[in-house]
Design a protein around this motif. Structure first.
Motif, PDB file in Angstrom:
ATOM      1  N   SER A  55       0.819  -1.213   0.000  1.00 29.69           N
ATOM      2  CA  SER A  55       0.000   0.000   0.000  1.00 29.69           C
ATOM      3  C   SER A  55       0.854   1.266   0.000  1.00 29.69           C
ATOM      4  N   SER A  59       0.886   3.961  -3.032  1.00 30.86           N
ATOM      5  CA  SER A  59       0.611   5.360  -2.735  1.00 30.86           C
ATOM      6  C   SER A  59       1.669   6.276  -3.348  1.00 30.86           C
ATOM      7  N   GLN A  60       2.921   5.920  -3.202  1.00 33.92           N
ATOM      8  CA  GLN A  60       3.998   6.742  -3.754  1.00 33.92           C
ATOM      9  C   GLN A  60       3.945   6.801  -5.280  1.00 33.92           C
ATOM     10  N   LEU A  61       3.518   5.707  -5.901  1.00 39.40           N
ATOM     11  CA  LEU A  61       3.422   5.657  -7.360  1.00 39.40           C
ATOM     12  C   LEU A  61       2.058   6.127  -7.866  1.00 39.40           C
ATOM     13  N   ARG A  62       1.186   6.504  -6.923  1.00 40.90           N
ATOM     14  CA  ARG A  62      -0.163   6.967  -7.248  1.00 40.90           C
ATOM     15  C   ARG A  62      -0.922   5.921  -8.078  1.00 40.90           C
ATOM     16  N   LEU A  63      -0.837   4.680  -7.579  1.00 43.97           N
ATOM     17  CA  LEU A  63      -1.529   3.555  -8.197  1.00 43.97           C
ATOM     18  C   LEU A  63      -2.369   2.850  -7.141  1.00 43.97           C
ATOM     19  N   GLU A  64      -3.297   2.064  -7.588  1.00 43.87           N
ATOM     20  CA  GLU A  64      -4.096   1.229  -6.686  1.00 43.87           C
ATOM     21  C   GLU A  64      -3.306  -0.043  -6.386  1.00 43.87           C
ATOM     22  N   ASP A 137       3.796  18.660 -10.252  1.00 41.79           N
ATOM     23  CA  ASP A 137       3.364  18.264  -8.905  1.00 41.79           C
ATOM     24  C   ASP A 137       2.070  18.966  -8.527  1.00 41.79           C
ATOM     25  N   ILE A 140      -0.690  17.284 -10.433  1.00 39.19           N
ATOM     26  CA  ILE A 140      -0.978  15.955  -9.893  1.00 39.19           C
ATOM     27  C   ILE A 140      -1.781  16.047  -8.608  1.00 39.19           C
ATOM     28  N   VAL A 141      -1.379  16.952  -7.728  1.00 41.75           N
ATOM     29  CA  VAL A 141      -2.114  17.142  -6.461  1.00 41.75           C
ATOM     30  C   VAL A 141      -3.545  17.607  -6.749  1.00 41.75           C
ATOM     31  N   GLY A 144      -5.481  14.761  -8.295  1.00 40.88           N
ATOM     32  CA  GLY A 144      -5.527  13.564  -7.467  1.00 40.88           C
ATOM     33  C   GLY A 144      -6.500  13.618  -6.312  1.00 40.88           C
ATOM     34  N   ARG A 145      -7.257  14.684  -6.216  1.00 41.47           N
ATOM     35  CA  ARG A 145      -8.193  14.821  -5.082  1.00 41.47           C
ATOM     36  C   ARG A 145      -9.322  13.848  -5.182  1.00 41.47           C
TER      37      ARG A 145
END
Length: 145
Positions: A55, A59-64, A137, A140-141, A144-145
């Motif tokens: 997990s 999270s760091q790779l912004r993947l499930e 960044d 992405i932020v 990514g919400r």
């Protein structure tokens, strides 16, 4: 024709094209290591900090986690990582580098420089790269919400 629908006016198209071309630039550099670009990203995360939960890596790779799990399974079969049950919750999986995975860091150390040198034309200055990273960044932020 709506101006906002012209391909030349699409930020998303430029981002898609840049991402595809960057990934292509990495391919010949990663091929001797026997890893793909997504596997390289996992390795970067683990070289920075070994022994992470699936997990945390996701999270760091912004993947499930369900996206990264098959990738980690392949990497485990290739002897790059080992997955063990979590100490607190045995449903969790802790991912650790193997000796082969740790050794690969030395083999990969020049890849970022090689990619930068592959840039044809006018290479970006370090301050331009820093600005681009900050802008991406921020995007992405926001998305990514």
């Amino acid at each position: 024709m709506y101006t906002q629908l012209k391909l030349e006016n699409q930020l998303c198209f430029r981002l898609y094209t840049a991402a595809r071309l960057v990934t292509q630039a990495y391919h010949p550099l990663l091929e001797p290591l026997g890893i793909t670009y997504p596997q390289y990203l996992v390795m970067l995360v683990l070289w920075e900090k070994d022994n992470q939960l699936v997990s945390e890596i996701a999270s760091q790779l912004r993947l499930e986690t369900n996206t990264i799990t098959p990738l980690l399974q392949r990497m485990e079969r290739e002897g790059l990582v080992v997955r063990t049950k979590g100490v607190v919750d045995n449903r969790q999986r802790l991912v650790s580098l193997t000796k082969k995975g740790r050794h690969m860091e030395e083999q990969a150390k020049d890849i970022p420089t090689c990619v930068a040198q592959a840039w044809e034309g006018d290479p970006m200055a370090p301050d331009e790269i820093a600005t681009l990273v900050q802008t991406l960044d921020k995007m992405i932020v926001g998305l990514g919400r």
